[in-house]
Design an enzyme around this catalytic site. Sequence first.
Site, PDB file in Angstrom:
ATOM      1  N   GLU A  75       0.842  -1.210   0.000  1.00 22.26           N
ATOM      2  CA  GLU A  75       0.000   0.000   0.000  1.00 22.26           C
ATOM      3  C   GLU A  75       0.875   1.256   0.000  1.00 22.26           C
ATOM      4  OE1 GLU A  75      -3.494  -0.051   2.527  1.00 22.26           O
ATOM      5  OE2 GLU A  75      -3.169   2.047   3.061  1.00 22.26           O
ATOM      6  N   ARG A 101       3.154  35.371 -16.600  1.00 25.38           N
ATOM      7  CA  ARG A 101       2.655  36.424 -15.713  1.00 25.38           C
ATOM      8  C   ARG A 101       3.745  37.477 -15.466  1.00 25.38           C
ATOM      9  NH1 ARG A 101      -1.541  39.295 -13.639  1.00 25.38           N
ATOM     10  NH2 ARG A 101      -1.293  39.747 -11.420  1.00 25.38           N
ATOM     11  N   GLN A 112      13.921  35.998  -7.831  1.00 25.49           N
ATOM     12  CA  GLN A 112      14.621  34.837  -7.254  1.00 25.49           C
ATOM     13  C   GLN A 112      13.725  34.010  -6.328  1.00 25.49           C
ATOM     14  OE1 GLN A 112      18.333  34.328  -7.857  1.00 25.49           O
ATOM     15  NE2 GLN A 112      17.328  32.380  -7.520  1.00 25.49           N
TER      16      GLN A 112
END
Length: 211
Positions: A75, A101, A112
């Site tokens: 799992e 953008r 940065q």
Amino acid sequence: MYATLDPQLGAAGICAFIVEKNTEGRSVGTKKDKMGLRTALMAEVALENCRLRGRTLLGREGRGVEVFNCSMAWERACILATCLGTMRRQLERCVEHVRRRKQFGQPIGKFQSVANRIVDMKLRYQTARLLIYKVGWLMQGNKSADMDAAMTKLYVSESFVKSCLDAIQIHGGAGFLTELEFGREMRDSVGSTLYSGTSFSGRLSREGWGI
Ligand SMILES: Cc1cc2nc3c(=O)[nH]c(=O)nc-3n(C[C@H](O)[C@H](O)[C@H](O)COP(=O)(O)OP(=O)(O)OC[C@H]3O[C@@H](n4cnc5c(N)ncnc54)[C@H](O)[C@@H]3O)c2cc1C
């Protein structure tokens, strides 16, 4: 389902059973609403005066802990593999966004602090991917992978949460809108730090961590 033959036997008394749907004494409660992973339905399963036949025993008598450990290794190794795809998609969307953008006359990726978030997302994604591949490689070769599966589950789930939050920050106010779906991914990611053993308990086994 796991149950003991005799509590005094401790771990050696624990057995794994398959409890079929129509077993007498087995009932399922009402559906629980969750903050994420809403398409994976969840409810309590109650077992009361449940009588099980010998053939429902999974594995050997008294070896339930081994069955549990084996199923948990599988799992933990596999359950977060799908999150890699989400982390990669978030990274790609963020890279595209910081190029497109513009603020203060330049693409925000030139700042940065924004670029650093992209670097962290990429590092987390690549590390998570390598951890998942390594545990897959170990299991394919029938090698012991309990520790690697636990590390993978812990690292990938926590990285997933961080990358969701980074993706929201990088998109600014738009990242908070439901239409971009980062909120849904973030809510799903929190679940991943809980199921298959919590992040806290994932750090517990000092023996496993070699401490
Ligand atoms: C989305 C989702 C899906 C799930 N799916 C399944 C499923 O399919 N099958 C299943 O069996 N379970 C499932 N679970 C249950 C899950 O495995 C448990 O919720 C989880 O293991 C934590 O157990 P608990 O809720 O009893 O919390 P608790 O054990 O009460 O823990 C509460 C807090 O205490 C901490 N804690 C507990 N013990 C210790 C300790 N010894 N030392 C330090 N800190 C400790 C925990 O880390 C946690 O922060 C699911 C849970 C979620 C959220």
